[in-house]
Design an enzyme around this catalytic site. Sequence first.
Site: not given
Ligand code: G6P
Ligand code: ZN
Length: 543
Positions: A113, A281, A363, A365, A376, A496
């Site tokens: 990612s 994404d 989300e 994030s 996403k 976080r």
């Molecule tokens: C990835 C997932 C998301 C999630 C993000 C944060 O990108 O696809 O769905 O919100 O990680 O995850 P974390 O556990 O690092 O906060």
């Molecule tokens: Zn990604």
Amino acid sequence: MQKITVETTPIEGQKPGTSGLRKKTPVFMGPHYLENFVQSIFTAIGGVAGKTLVLGGDGRYFNDRAAQVILRMAAAGGAARIIVGQGALLSTPAASNLIRKRGTDGGIILSASHNPGGPDEDFGVKFNTPNGGPAPEEVTNRIFEATRTIASYDILEAQDLDLSVPGEIKLGETVVEVVDPVADYAELMESLFDFDAIRGLIAGGFTLCFDAMHAVTGPYAKAILEGALGAPEGSVINALPSPDFGGGHPDPNPIWAKPLVDLVMGPDAPDFAAASDGDGDRNMILGRGIVVTPSDSLAVLAANAALAPGYARGLSGVARSMPTSRAVDRVAEALGIDCYETPTGWKFFGNLLDAGRATLCGEESAGTGSDHVREKDGLWAVLLWLNVLAGTGLSVADTMRAHWRAYGRNYYTRHDYEAVDKDKAEAMLEALRGRLGDLPGQSFAGRRIEMSDEFAYDDPVDGARSTGQGIRIHFEGGARIVYRLSGTGTVGATLRVYLEDFVDDPARLELPVEEVLADVISAADEIAGIRARTGRSEPDVRT
Ligand code: G6P
Ligand code: ZN
């Protein structure tokens, strides 16, 4: 071509996290590491004999070689067909689309990612199920179980295939179908959005800058924004995917996409700017003089989605992850539709989307998406924004102002403490857990706690229960703090802290975020003892 069976032994730590298995690239390149995990995916889905799978990745270092290994293993397992993106590239949403559109048995996506890529950076492998979404926990648990008992894997003895040209190649009995990674995705986008209206907007002088961050969305954005929609050449920057993402973090947030923030705040700001992450994404939305938080973006898109033909019939419901701000909840209330609160991780939206209970999801994030795929989708969010702006004729900043006036504003920020000692981080949360019952009624930094708990989710579709999904502290008046440990970090623990306050006083809708949240921020430290317990006085990242 001969199938060989290679003896192996289980390798520790192959437990898929929030989004597949992510490790440092040298770990993935170690003896049997990739092969063990891939064979375990195959075992978990009952083998690949006679099946059709999609395969592609974000182009990071080792993507090309890993794809060749997986093709040989799938062929050894007797797969009927593997649909692979040209050059082994596929954005995550494009892979999700192909998995669904072609009625396949799932797919393997090679990506870590938004994490950096390169020989010493991160790599990842994830399996998506036939609905196009990330494997649910029940499947990832089976994969993990298989990694703990694996004794051998099968692989075909063959040379690398030429994946640079679309067409079909035979690998043993398996057909490897190399496809243009962009075509089907572009067609899907055209079916959802009013391309004529967006073309008109751009032809009328509306300017935009899309930063592909040297990652996989470059070719998609070029074809759609510059090709189909007529944005001038150069509107898409950093468009060529590179194995180390130009040496940066392909993470579209104000830290890693700072040049874009500087651009929209400067004298040469375009009307609209956006960025996407390594695998396409995530998204970040900006306008002249403004950066839109992902939580606000979800709320604005939900409020205005009906302007796009694909959503003109209205939304069945919306969903957000628990730490995402509650801005979209107010829109759902106004629209009279359901709003679901799920644990962090896109996989939790899958059932709601499949069951038609939610149309839009998002989300904090930097993820937004809809029922068009089961991931996403960064470029989708950009196109929906453009469709909305073409419909309203407003600037991004005026869109936000109008939204806050109508619904109030959920001021929001996230503080990340990275590479914290894992034991200390866990001890801190454990201590907090022990005090949850005593906190209501107490005040910190002048704010009185109304409710505190540890979030658990009961999936309304299949009844699955997920516990331990983050500690929530709600204050009187609408402020909230959430503490959780990241499930995607690769070094130590990442703490976080999600901070939010609700304001509907018209005179207070455009204040600096950290000013409005100052006492919530101090309360967060006081309540959990972040400084005292982790030794950190400041977060590493504020988004
Ligand atoms: C990835 C997932 C998301 C999630 C993000 C944060 O990108 O696809 O769905 O919100 O990680 O995850 P974390 O556990 O690092 O906060
Ligand atoms: Zn990604």
